[in-house]
Design a protein around this motif. Structure first.
Motif, PDB file in Angstrom:
ATOM      1  N   LEU A  47       0.828  -1.207   0.000  1.00 14.55           N
ATOM      2  CA  LEU A  47       0.000   0.000   0.000  1.00 14.55           C
ATOM      3  C   LEU A  47       0.859   1.253   0.000  1.00 14.55           C
ATOM      4  N   ASP A  48       1.939   1.224   0.784  1.00 13.61           N
ATOM      5  CA  ASP A  48       2.857   2.367   0.801  1.00 13.61           C
ATOM      6  C   ASP A  48       3.392   2.650  -0.593  1.00 13.61           C
ATOM      7  N   ARG A  49       3.816   1.590  -1.280  1.00 16.50           N
ATOM      8  CA  ARG A  49       4.360   1.760  -2.626  1.00 16.50           C
ATOM      9  C   ARG A  49       3.307   2.325  -3.576  1.00 16.50           C
ATOM     10  N   LEU A  50       2.085   1.793  -3.510  1.00 15.26           N
ATOM     11  CA  LEU A  50       1.013   2.269  -4.378  1.00 15.26           C
ATOM     12  C   LEU A  50       0.648   3.709  -4.073  1.00 15.26           C
ATOM     13  N   PHE A  51       0.631   4.063  -2.796  1.00  9.60           N
ATOM     14  CA  PHE A  51       0.296   5.437  -2.414  1.00  9.60           C
ATOM     15  C   PHE A  51       1.292   6.416  -3.033  1.00  9.60           C
ATOM     16  N   ASP A  52       2.578   6.107  -2.914  1.00 13.03           N
ATOM     17  CA  ASP A  52       3.607   6.973  -3.498  1.00 13.03           C
ATOM     18  C   ASP A  52       3.508   7.001  -5.018  1.00 13.03           C
ATOM     19  N   GLU A  53       3.214   5.850  -5.618  1.00 10.50           N
ATOM     20  CA  GLU A  53       3.112   5.763  -7.081  1.00 10.50           C
ATOM     21  C   GLU A  53       1.954   6.613  -7.605  1.00 10.50           C
ATOM     22  N   VAL A  54       0.806   6.511  -6.952  1.00  4.54           N
ATOM     23  CA  VAL A  54      -0.365   7.278  -7.391  1.00  4.54           C
ATOM     24  C   VAL A  54      -0.125   8.764  -7.209  1.00  4.54           C
ATOM     25  N   PHE A  55       0.474   9.151  -6.090  1.00  9.27           N
ATOM     26  CA  PHE A  55       0.760  10.571  -5.847  1.00  9.27           C
ATOM     27  C   PHE A  55       1.738  11.116  -6.880  1.00  9.27           C
ATOM     28  N   ALA A  56       2.690  10.307  -7.296  1.00 10.18           N
ATOM     29  CA  ALA A  56       3.684  10.782  -8.259  1.00 10.18           C
ATOM     30  C   ALA A  56       3.084  10.974  -9.641  1.00 10.18           C
ATOM     31  N   ALA A  57       2.003  10.230  -9.963  1.00 14.10           N
ATOM     32  CA  ALA A  57       1.452  10.245 -11.313  1.00 14.10           C
ATOM     33  C   ALA A  57       0.156  11.035 -11.444  1.00 14.10           C
ATOM     34  N   SER A  58      -0.428  11.484 -10.328  1.00 17.80           N
ATOM     35  CA  SER A  58      -1.743  12.132 -10.374  1.00 17.80           C
ATOM     36  C   SER A  58      -1.739  13.406  -9.557  1.00 17.80           C
ATOM     37  N   ILE A  59      -2.700  14.287  -9.855  1.00 13.24           N
ATOM     38  CA  ILE A  59      -2.866  15.468  -9.016  1.00 13.24           C
ATOM     39  C   ILE A  59      -3.592  15.053  -7.744  1.00 13.24           C
ATOM     40  N   LEU A  60      -3.520  15.901  -6.732  1.00 10.13           N
ATOM     41  CA  LEU A  60      -4.039  15.573  -5.402  1.00 10.13           C
ATOM     42  C   LEU A  60      -5.496  15.136  -5.437  1.00 10.13           C
ATOM     43  N   ASP A  61      -6.348  15.886  -6.149  1.00  8.79           N
ATOM     44  CA  ASP A  61      -7.778  15.557  -6.172  1.00  8.79           C
ATOM     45  C   ASP A  61      -8.021  14.163  -6.730  1.00  8.79           C
TER      46      ASP A  61
END
Length: 311
Positions: free
Chosen positions: A122-136
């Protein structure tokens, strides 16, 4: 033959097109067939496909919508109001275009990590999604849909534990980001939940998405008494008080909010699905509606604090 019996035509559709008969949808969601038909006929919430003989077949997207409907109903939103919420979500998905596939893949990976109670994953996915998407998008399109689905699907063995695992993980990560963003801002806003109308995670996510370089948002804890908000505002002196709710205020609650606004030294606003659903009833009152979508709420808050948005 009725919809509860076996039918080769339905079974063929299920295998070939990933479509589900009404009896299977009822089993998966816990919503009986009578209610599913009423949501379709009376409110237009779901539009299943039909076989030549008239049997209903539901897609996975239909099932996801049914679970979202259950989530909003549990929050106190009436079934007649849920349609507008679903429509906004579908419109945002269409605007996103090609990103939708990525969001769905991330959602699936998050579900798999949650099923394994895989904190590192989950930690890895959280960082991955944040790196590729805007906050909203991180929350509205990826993490919160999974959280909502697990919240309304806690009937099966292990599902409550899975939801608690994801909820705890997200609260921790969002709180950590709020702490990192906790620096002096030119304007400060308090975010207060209306009693019993939201989860802590939803309040934390809204605090994170409402904030900006010049606006700092501080969430107040669940259980904050409405009648003591004037005292809190008097001592903290925020530039605005934002109330958060998923339910449109009742007539009695509206009167209480108007009385509160009259004694506050700062303006008061309403955010969340309750704000979307209460825009007409609060028109002309001293309470401004920010809406429920992250970018819209943030923009309206900035405009209001700049004196460019009326109540």
């Amino acid at each position: 033959m009725n919809e509860q019996g076996r039918n080769p035509e339905i079974d063929a559709g299920l295998v070939q097109q990933d479509l589900f008969p009404i009896r299977e949808v009822s089993r998966l969601t816990g919503v009986n067939a009578v209610t599913l038909r009423a949501w379709e006929r009376r409110y237009g919430l779901i539009q299943p496909t039909r076989t030549d003989s008239g049997h209903r077949l539901y897609s996975q997207a239909d099932i996801d919508d049914i679970r979202r409907i259950l989530g909003w109903l549990e929050r106190g939103v009436t079934v007649s109001k849920v349609g507008s919420i679903l429509a906004r979500g579908h419109a945002l998905a269409r605007q996103a275009g090609g990103l939708t596939g990525s969001w769905l893949r991330w959602q699936q990976q998050i579900r798999q990590a949650v099923q394994r109670f895989d904190l590192a994953g989950l930690d890895r996915l959280f960082d991955e999604v944040f790196a590729a998407s805007i906050l909203d998008q991180v929350f509205a399109e990826v993490f919160m849909p999974v959280w909502h689905d697990l919240a309304v699907g806690q009937g099966g063995y292990g599902q409550a534990s899975e939801w608690l695992f994801l909820d705890q993980f997200l609260r921790g990560r969002v709180f950590a980001r709020l702490q990192l963003a906790h620096v002096a801002r030119s304007r400060t806003v308090l975010l207060a939940p209306l009693s019993g109308q939201s989860h802590e995670l939803e309040l934390l996510v809204t605090s994170l998405t409402l904030g900006s370089d010049d606006i700092g948002v501080t969430p107040l804890p669940s259980g904050q008494p409405l009648q003591e908000l004037a005292l809190v505002c008097e001592r903290l002196k925020p530039d605005a008080l934002v109330l958060f709710s998923h339910q449109p205020p009742t007539a009695e609650l509206t009167r209480r909010l108007v009385r509160l606004a009259a004694v506050l030294e700062c303006p008061s606003l309403l955010a969340g699905e309750g704000a979307e659903l209460a825009q007409h009833s609060l028109a002309g009152s001293p309470i401004a509606c920010l809406g429920a979508q992250g970018g819209v709420m943030r923009q309206r808050l900035r405009q209001f604090l700049a004196g460019q948005l009326d109540t």
